[in-house]
Design a protein around this motif. Sequence first.
Motif: not given
Length: 112
Positions: A25-31, A78-82
Amino acid sequence: QQQQARMSSFRNMIKKFAVRYYDVAGWRRYGLIAEDLRLETPEVEETLRRLPREVLVARDRRFKIAFDCSVKHKDLPADQWTTPEMENKLAYLEPTLSEVIREQEIRRDFRM
C-alpha cells in the motif's frame, strides 16, 4: 478438530496477506500507521478529542511528514519506514474507540 485446523490455516493465510497488503500500500514508506488512515467518523472524532495532546502531536507530525514525502514524490529513508512492530507500539485509537462506541450504544439503547 479438522475444521479448526482449516480455520487456523485460513487465519494465518489472511494475516500473511494483510501484512503483504500493508507493505504494498505504501503508507508505511511515509511513516504512517494504519490507525492514521481511519475515516474520521463521528466516533473517531470523539476518540481523537479524548486522546492526550502528545499522541495528537505525534499523529500530526506523521501526517506532515507523509504530506511532505507525497509532494516531493519521495519515500522516507528505509530505516524510517513504519514496521508492524512499530505499528503495534504506536496504536492509539482502538482502546478509546471501543469505549466511545460502547458509550454511544448505551445512549442509543437508553433513548429507545
